[in-house]
Design an enzyme around this catalytic site. Structure first.
Site, mmCIF file in Angstrom:
data_model
loop_
_atom_site.group_PDB
_atom_site.id
_atom_site.type_symbol
_atom_site.label_atom_id
_atom_site.label_comp_id
_atom_site.label_asym_id
_atom_site.label_seq_id
_atom_site.Cartn_x
_atom_site.Cartn_y
_atom_site.Cartn_z
ATOM 1 N N HIS A 96 0.848 -1.198 0.000
ATOM 2 C CA HIS A 96 0.000 0.000 0.000
ATOM 3 C C HIS A 96 0.880 1.243 0.000
ATOM 4 O O HIS A 96 1.951 1.265 0.582
ATOM 5 C CB HIS A 96 -0.947 0.010 1.192
ATOM 6 C CG HIS A 96 -0.273 -0.238 2.517
ATOM 7 N ND1 HIS A 96 0.134 -1.491 2.925
ATOM 8 C CD2 HIS A 96 0.074 0.608 3.512
ATOM 9 C CE1 HIS A 96 0.693 -1.408 4.121
ATOM 10 N NE2 HIS A 96 0.682 -0.132 4.494
ATOM 11 N N MET A 97 0.400 2.252 -0.677
ATOM 12 C CA MET A 97 1.084 3.540 -0.796
ATOM 13 C C MET A 97 0.493 4.497 0.237
ATOM 14 O O MET A 97 -0.717 4.693 0.273
ATOM 15 C CB MET A 97 0.857 4.105 -2.197
ATOM 16 C CG MET A 97 1.600 5.387 -2.477
ATOM 17 S SD MET A 97 3.239 5.065 -3.146
ATOM 18 C CE MET A 97 2.827 4.709 -4.864
#
Ligand SMILES: [Zn+2]
Length: 164
Positions: free
Chosen positions: A124-125
């Site tokens: 995830h960013m």
């Protein structure tokens, strides 16, 4: 100060889920994908990716962009999903700028537990608005967070500012 402490603020999402990351059935992000948007604090969904608020934000507006499909490895993403991930990250950055007018943004990924990932099984960013004076020092050493608004308010603001 240890590095572990130094990065505590950055990797503190969903502390309660840590340890279950390799079990897809208990994966935090897979659970969010399957939940109603308001309950999961989902800001937007796209083709193969989604954006969701961090339940324990570093600053107000802190959101995360993740592939819908479970997986830990950036290099394993298909070009379509990799592009969609970056496009949604751009939309998240634009929405945060429009809604909050931050002085800057931290955008990035922690890949693997050693890199500080709280949920290493599902990449995830992070997209984190920053203000001059919000100070890493405060968060990481004193665990003091300056959060002027509730998550439902943040959700409304980012959805309103989101450009499809
Ligand atoms: Zn997952």
């Amino acid at each position: 100060m240890s590095l572990d402490r130094l990065w505590a603020g950055w990797r503190s999402e969903y502390v309660g889920s840590v340890g279950a990351e390799d079990d897809r059935g208990e994966c935090l992000f897979c659970g969010l994908v399957a939940s109603p948007d308001d309950e999961a604090l989902v800001v937007a969904r796209g083709a193969g990716v989604f954006a969701v608020l961090n339940l324990y934000p570093y600053t107000s507006g802190h959101c995360m962009v993740a592939p819908i499909e479970h997986g830990a490895d950036l290099e394993a993403l298909t070009p379509d999903v990799a592009n969609a991930l970056m496009e949604m990250t751009q939309r998240a950055a634009a929405a945060i700028k429009a809604a909050y007018q931050p002085d800057g943004l931290n955008i990035g990924m922690n890949l693997g537990r050693a890199a500080g990932a709280g949920v290493p099984g599902h990449l995830h960013m992070h997209v984190v608005p920053r203000w001059a004076g919000d100070t890493n020092f405060m968060t990481t050493t004193a665990e003091v967070r300056v959060l002027p608004e509730s998550l439902p308010i943040t959700l409304d603001r980012l959805r309103a500012a989101w450009q499809e």
